[in-house]
Design a protein around this motif. Structure first.
Motif, PDB file in Angstrom:
ATOM      1  N   GLU A  82      -8.324  -2.281 -14.886  1.00 41.97           N
ATOM      2  CA  GLU A  82      -8.033  -2.544 -16.484  1.00 41.97           C
ATOM      3  C   GLU A  82      -6.513  -2.297 -16.637  1.00 41.97           C
ATOM      4  O   GLU A  82      -6.080  -1.312 -16.323  1.00 41.97           O
ATOM      5  CB  GLU A  82      -9.110  -1.215 -17.265  1.00 41.97           C
ATOM      6  N   LYS A 127      -8.332  -8.861 -19.035  1.00 44.03           N
ATOM      7  CA  LYS A 127      -7.995  -7.435 -19.305  1.00 44.03           C
ATOM      8  C   LYS A 127      -8.400  -6.318 -18.325  1.00 44.03           C
ATOM      9  O   LYS A 127      -7.958  -5.779 -17.542  1.00 44.03           O
ATOM     10  CB  LYS A 127      -8.177  -6.692 -20.691  1.00 44.03           C
ATOM     11  N   LEU A 128      -9.795  -6.663 -18.117  1.00 44.39           N
ATOM     12  CA  LEU A 128     -10.660  -5.953 -17.050  1.00 44.39           C
ATOM     13  C   LEU A 128     -10.761  -6.769 -15.744  1.00 44.39           C
ATOM     14  O   LEU A 128     -11.568  -7.945 -15.899  1.00 44.39           O
ATOM     15  CB  LEU A 128     -11.866  -5.454 -17.685  1.00 44.39           C
ATOM     16  N   GLY A 153      -6.665   3.263 -15.148  1.00 46.94           N
ATOM     17  CA  GLY A 153      -7.188   1.889 -14.895  1.00 46.94           C
ATOM     18  C   GLY A 153      -7.741   1.220 -13.699  1.00 46.94           C
ATOM     19  O   GLY A 153      -8.273   0.371 -13.576  1.00 46.94           O
ATOM     20  N   GLU A 197      -3.458  -2.361 -19.491  1.00 49.57           N
ATOM     21  CA  GLU A 197      -3.257  -1.839 -20.875  1.00 49.57           C
ATOM     22  C   GLU A 197      -3.461  -3.018 -21.912  1.00 49.57           C
ATOM     23  O   GLU A 197      -3.759  -2.790 -23.008  1.00 49.57           O
ATOM     24  CB  GLU A 197      -1.748  -1.494 -20.847  1.00 49.57           C
ATOM     25  N   ILE A 248      -1.212  -1.344 -15.500  1.00 50.34           N
ATOM     26  CA  ILE A 248      -2.521  -0.927 -15.268  1.00 50.34           C
ATOM     27  C   ILE A 248      -2.473   0.182 -16.386  1.00 50.34           C
ATOM     28  O   ILE A 248      -1.588   1.021 -16.525  1.00 50.34           O
ATOM     29  CB  ILE A 248      -2.463  -0.444 -13.881  1.00 50.34           C
ATOM     30  N   ALA A 249      -3.789   0.396 -16.964  1.00 50.22           N
ATOM     31  CA  ALA A 249      -3.993   1.344 -17.917  1.00 50.22           C
ATOM     32  C   ALA A 249      -3.624   2.716 -17.367  1.00 50.22           C
ATOM     33  O   ALA A 249      -4.152   3.048 -15.944  1.00 50.22           O
ATOM     34  CB  ALA A 249      -5.362   1.267 -18.307  1.00 50.22           C
TER      35      ALA A 249
END
Length: 545
Positions: A182, A95-96, A170, A184, A141-142
């Protein structure tokens, strides 16, 4: 980290065709290295854009890949993901992601290719007021929802409101050569996707004047533009002195632009081109007989379909779409128009991809009685109204699309009309603006080497290449489930479930998967076909006098 790409690919010399299994390589390093120098003249259609954030069509991507480079690349033979400008792409939780960039690379104007270059490019693409075709690739992407807004009345007078933010939350810079991404939600396929040109960096000067950059791109790749884009004539590129990576083989590549493929073939016959990456269907037998030792062939991964404009009332009922599809005998068209070379599509993912299946949809084989039944259940076709069938001009689609129309007319009594008068860039604009009035021919090739690339872009709600405007929450949920799987392989069952929804709803009528047929001239010493991005012009070498 990636899906298994079951293609064999391709190094070919002018005297022998060399096929290498996935993951392998040439045993002769000196032979595979080829010769450097000279001018490579290649066929191209008029691109839509020359910037990484805008160009998503084949003519655009061919040029962009010579002018720009990204974080990762795809091995020509195996499609394996390899580091390019990235030193590393790592994550502990999928996720990251932490991306480290190699030092010393610059754009042609001297700007550094650093963390800022990637962050600003991705932010520019994602910000919806910029209306960039590749913006939807930033969807994971966040913060993506905060940089996008929706026009409340489509083509009406109201304007879309300003998004909440101008930058993706993100994306974070760590230092000049490091940034984090980062997402979603966890996505194991992330490192595979970022080799697509939509993720390439752009110079600050390019973002400041995107229109000027589109005419004369400021690249960071092995080639730079010579002059500017000569619309409908040519785009010429030469080796870039600022490129620190492996240099391209030709000193110069001339993308010669033709209005139709028949004119391109005539130019090849006249000795005016060195590479023709596709052959007019009607000239295939002739080309095969004439250029047998200089024709590269292999099973392809390009998907041809007839899109259904779900925004038009006549196509809203899936039974109408199913009936139209059941009226078509794909193999007979392939045999008559393409000499039997292509593979009828009964699914929506190329057979060369892990996870691909046959018979995904029961509506891809001719069944006239079933077609009549479904059309009757849907209330029939409006009396006296023709079915409009669209295709772009100059690419040889007229003959097979006419065969489709003839078969539908014979099976269902629906008369039809062909609309094949728009050049490709204008045709794509018509698609983007959702102005098709009937079935529309389009093709799709992989952006990266795993099966998600055949599904999300074409069928996810709001996706940039979803020209049918299909929306099914169950499809979206299955895709999200696959995205969050522990690995690409673990994601396959979820992606297949999503594909099953497409097979039932038929937002597009599947037609066939192609077979590559490319020609190269006697000037070519070594011809290279990349198993993801097709003809690899920078790697093609020419004979030296």
């Amino acid at each position: 980290m990636r899906g298994k790409f079951l293609k064999v690919a391709v190094a070919a010399t002018a005297t022998a065709m060399l096929a290498t299994a996935c993951g392998g390589g040439s045993d002769n390093d000196s032979e595979s290295s080829g010769q450097a120098g000279g001018t490579l003249r290649v066929y191209n259609a008029e691109p839509a854009f020359l910037t990484p954030s805008g160009g998503d069509d084949e003519p655009s991507l061919y040029v962009i890949r010579s002018l720009f480079r990204g974080l990762v690349k795809y091995n020509a033979e195996s499609a394996a993901v390899e580091m390019d400008l990235a030193e590393s792409v790592d994550s502990d939780d999928q996720k990251l992601w932490t991306i480290k960039i190699k030092d010393g690379y610059t754009f042609d104007n001297g700007e550094p290719v650093n963390a800022d270059a990637f962050i600003r490019s991705w932010n520019f693409a994602a910000y919806s007021p910029n209306a960039q075709n590749n913006g939807y690739f930033m969807k994971r992407i966040a913060g993506i929802k905060d940089v996008q807004s929706t026009d409340p009345d489509g083509d009406g007078p109201q304007k879309a409101p300003e998004p909440k933010a101008k930058e993706l939350s993100g994306l974070k810079k760590v230092d000049d050569l490091t940034f984090t991404v980062e997402l979603e939600a966890p996505f194991s396929g992330f490192p595979t996707t970022i080799g697509y040109p939509g993720f390439f960096p752009m110079a600050e000067a390019c973002i400041a004047d995107i229109a000027a950059c589109n005419e004369k791109p400021i690249g960071n790749g092995p080639y730079k533009i010579d002059g500017s884009w000569q619309h409908n004539v040519a785009i010429n590129v030469v080796r870039s002195e600022s490129w620190k990576g492996e240099p391209g083989k030709p000193d110069r590549i001339e993308y010669r632009i033709f209005a139709d493929i028949d004119a391109g073939y005539a130019a090849f016959q006249a000795g005016e081109l060195d590479v023709l990456y596709t052959v007019p269907p009607a000239r295939y037998k002739e080309a095969k007989a004439t250029y047998a030792d200089r024709m590269y062939e292999q099973p392809g991964d390009s998907f041809t379909y007839v899109g259904m404009p779900l925004y038009q009332d006549n196509f809203k009922d899936k039974r109408v779409r199913q009936a139209l599809s059941l009226s078509i005998d794909r193999q007979s068209i392939i045999d008559a128009v393409f000499d039997g070379r292509f593979t009828p599509a009964t699914g929506f993912v190329a057979p060369t991809f892990e996870g691909a299946r046959e018979n995904v949809t029961p509506y891809a084989k001719k069944d006239v009685e079933k077609a009549k039944q479904l059309l009757a259940e849907a209330g029939g076709w409006p009396a006296g109204e023709k079915l409009i069938l669209w295709a772009n001009a100059g690419a040889g689609h007229d003959q097979w699309l006419q065969a489709v129309g003839d078969q539908i007319k014979e099976a269902l009594g629906i008369d039809y009309e062909l609309r094949v008068n728009l050049q490709f860039a204008e045709y794509l604009e018509t698609a983007d603006q959702k102005k098709f009035t009937g079935g529309f021919r389009l093709g799709w090739g992989p952006d990266y080497p795993f099966m998600e690339t055949f599904l999300y872009p074409l069928y996810a709600t709001g996706s940039g290449s979803n020209n049918s405007t299909y929306s099914n929450p169950e499809f979206d949920a299955a895709m999200k489930e696959g995205d969050s799987a522990d690995s690409i392989q673990a994601a396959i069952p979820s992606y297949q479930k999503a594909e099953d929804f497409v097979g039932e709803d038929l937002p597009v009528i599947p037609m066939w998967f192609n077979k590559v047929g490319a020609l190269y001239s006697e000037n070519v010493d070594q011809f290279v076909w990349n198993s993801v991005s097709d003809a690899d012009y920078a790697a093609i070498s020419l004979k030296q006098n």
